[in-house]
Design an enzyme around this catalytic site. Structure first.
Site, PDB file in Angstrom:
ATOM      1  N   LYS A  14      -3.603   0.148  13.638  1.00  0.00           N
ATOM      2  CA  LYS A  14      -3.004   1.416  14.038  1.00  0.00           C
ATOM      3  C   LYS A  14      -3.271   1.668  15.518  1.00  0.00           C
ATOM      4  O   LYS A  14      -4.344   1.352  16.024  1.00  0.00           O
ATOM      5  CB  LYS A  14      -3.596   2.562  13.215  1.00  0.00           C
TER       6      LYS A  14
ATOM      7  N   GLU B 242       0.862  -1.190   0.000  1.00  0.00           N
ATOM      8  CA  GLU B 242       0.000   0.000   0.000  1.00  0.00           C
ATOM      9  C   GLU B 242       0.897   1.239   0.000  1.00  0.00           C
ATOM     10  O   GLU B 242       2.095   1.140   0.282  1.00  0.00           O
ATOM     11  CB  GLU B 242      -0.910  -0.006   1.230  1.00  0.00           C
TER      12      GLU B 242
HETATM   13  N1  PSU Z   1      -0.706   2.494   9.472  1.00  0.00           N
HETATM   14  C1  PSU Z   1       0.176   3.501   9.641  1.00  0.00           C
HETATM   15  N2  PSU Z   1       0.076   4.575   8.849  1.00  0.00           N
HETATM   16  C2  PSU Z   1      -0.881   4.657   7.886  1.00  0.00           C
HETATM   17  C3  PSU Z   1      -1.808   3.598   7.706  1.00  0.00           C
HETATM   18  C4  PSU Z   1      -1.669   2.540   8.531  1.00  0.00           C
HETATM   19  O1  PSU Z   1       1.034   3.443  10.493  1.00  0.00           O
HETATM   20  O2  PSU Z   1      -0.923   5.666   7.183  1.00  0.00           O
HETATM   21  C5  PSU Z   1      -2.865   3.685   6.622  1.00  0.00           C
HETATM   22  C6  PSU Z   1      -3.057   2.322   5.957  1.00  0.00           C
HETATM   23  O3  PSU Z   1      -2.924   2.532   4.565  1.00  0.00           O
HETATM   24  C7  PSU Z   1      -4.474   1.929   6.295  1.00  0.00           C
HETATM   25  C8  PSU Z   1      -5.123   3.274   6.384  1.00  0.00           C
HETATM   26  O4  PSU Z   1      -5.060   1.119   5.304  1.00  0.00           O
HETATM   27  O5  PSU Z   1      -4.158   4.040   7.111  1.00  0.00           O
HETATM   28  C9  PSU Z   1      -6.482   3.264   7.024  1.00  0.00           C
HETATM   29  O6  PSU Z   1      -7.068   4.506   6.826  1.00  0.00           O
HETATM   30  P1  PSU Z   1      -8.595   4.761   7.155  1.00  0.00           P
HETATM   31  O7  PSU Z   1      -8.727   4.551   8.635  1.00  0.00           O
HETATM   32  O8  PSU Z   1      -8.851   6.176   6.742  1.00  0.00           O
HETATM   33  O9  PSU Z   1      -9.374   3.761   6.365  1.00  0.00           O
END
Ligand code: PSU
Ligand code: MN
Length: 342
Positions: free
Chosen positions: A189, A24
């Site tokens: 996260k 990703e």
């Molecule tokens: N983990 C991190 N940094 C990030 C992400 C995850 O340490 O930027 C990203 C990943 O790409 C994950 C996304 O799929 O955040 C999820 O975002 P949201 O909660 O907006 O769906």
């Protein structure tokens, strides 16, 4: 102009049923700044966590190179996914990577917003849900129904804290429930509600496995015994058997999630991190930040509060996940595909 750009190396890899690791790129555009290690951040911690990291090179750019390099060193083909000038790239060349870092900075697309981003020709990093969309496209190109890519990320998105007042549930979850791929992450996260996230993964039929652990890991911080329990696996063969049962014998359409914890000695103190997350979340609320603006703010606040140690841990776990994903990808193409041919 085609909407999807399939890199030649990736296409050839699929044709040969080679192991492919999908990466990703939201972590590159929104998860980490694309600037050198900050002057007031801890350089020793960086050197300890990722020994040959160049502190003077931009973080995100260097991370992209390093993730791809680790994947190659462990025998798989890297496929960084990104939206560049409105086209979904499956595999990123040097020039497109540069465009992503400049025009896509601060932007990410999920499965939900991919088509919108394509429609307005923007550049943006792909979240896990968008990268899972990419996995589905790759599988469509394979003439072998059992060929499955492995996706590497840092931490998956999930159910945010405070969901009962402010519902915020990542599209990552639904995509995990509907896409055949093995996904390697170091948990979710740190700013999420871990228990709620795992409950939802259960609801949507995603088996959650732990690499030599029976606890869902806490991303960059140490894993207390109170974390939700998951299914311990000892080795790659064990993972391979579970994947074969899940997809081939049971014909399930969901992902298999492999939690790969950060080395204990690199993990930050759990209590201290919890405290920092809560503080940063409160600050974000006080400033009226919502949705997509919250995560980058919370992450950068925590980075400064820990003198960069959270970033060093994040880099280490990302590279560790890329390695594990490559190993898993090699194992997944091995026994059953070979067995089918012979
Ligand atoms: N983990 C991190 N940094 C990030 C992400 C995850 O340490 O930027 C990203 C990943 O790409 C994950 C996304 O799929 O955040 C999820 O975002 P949201 O909660 O907006 O769906
Ligand atoms: Mn969200």
């Amino acid at each position: 102009m085609t909407a999807i750009v399939l890199q030649q190396e990736v296409e050839a890899g699929i044709r040969r049923h080679s192991p492919i690791v999908v990466l990703e790129s939201a972590v590159l555009t929104t998860g980490l700044p694309d600037r050198p290690w900050a002057a007031d951040w801890d350089r020793d911690a960086l050197a300890h966590a990722v020994p040959d990291w160049d502190p003077d090179a931009p973080l995100a750019t260097q991370l992209q190179h390093r993730m791809e390099q680790v994947v190659r060193e462990h025998g798989a083909i890297p496929c960084t996914t990104a939206l560049v000038d409105g086209r979904l790239h499956l595999g990123l060349d040097e020039r497109s990577a540069k465009t992503l870092m400049t025009h896509g900075a601060g932007r990410k697309v999920a499965s939900t917003t991919l088509a919108i981003g394509m429609g307005s020709s923007i550049s943006a990093g792909t979240t896990v849900s968008a990268a899972l969309t990419a996995c589905r496209l790759l599988r469509k190109h394979a003439d072998e129904p059992h060929w499955t890519p492995v996706l590497a990320t840092g931490g998956i998105g999930g159910v945010h804290r405070g969901w009962s007042e402010r519902p915020d549930i990542s599209a990552d979850l639904l995509s995990l429930g509907t896409t055949r791929a093995c996904v390697v992450s170091a948990g979710s996260k740190s700013i999420l509600d871990m228990t709620a996230t795992l409950e939802l993964l259960e609801s949507i039929s995603v088996p959650v496995l732990g690499w030599r652990t029976d606890r869902w890991p806490s991303f960059t911080s140490s894993t207390p015994p109170s974390n939700p329990s998951i299914n311990l696996i000892e080795d790659l063969q064990h993972l391979g058997r579970i994947c074969a049962h899940h997809w081939q014998d049971l014909d399930q359409a969901s992902a298999v999630l492999l939690a790969n914890p950060l080395d204990d000695e690199l993990a930050l103190d759990h209590e201290a991190m919890e405290h920092l997350v809560e503080q940063a979340e409160q600050l974000a609320t006080d400033r009226g930040l919502v949705a997509a603006d919250r995560t980058p703010f919370v992450l950068s606040t925590i980075a400064d509060e820990t003198n960069g140690r959270s970033v060093a841990a994040n880099l280490a776990l990302l590279l560790g996940n890329a390695k594990r994903a490559a190993e898993a990808a090699c194992m997944l193409v091995g026994p059953h595909l070979v067995g089918e041919d012979g």
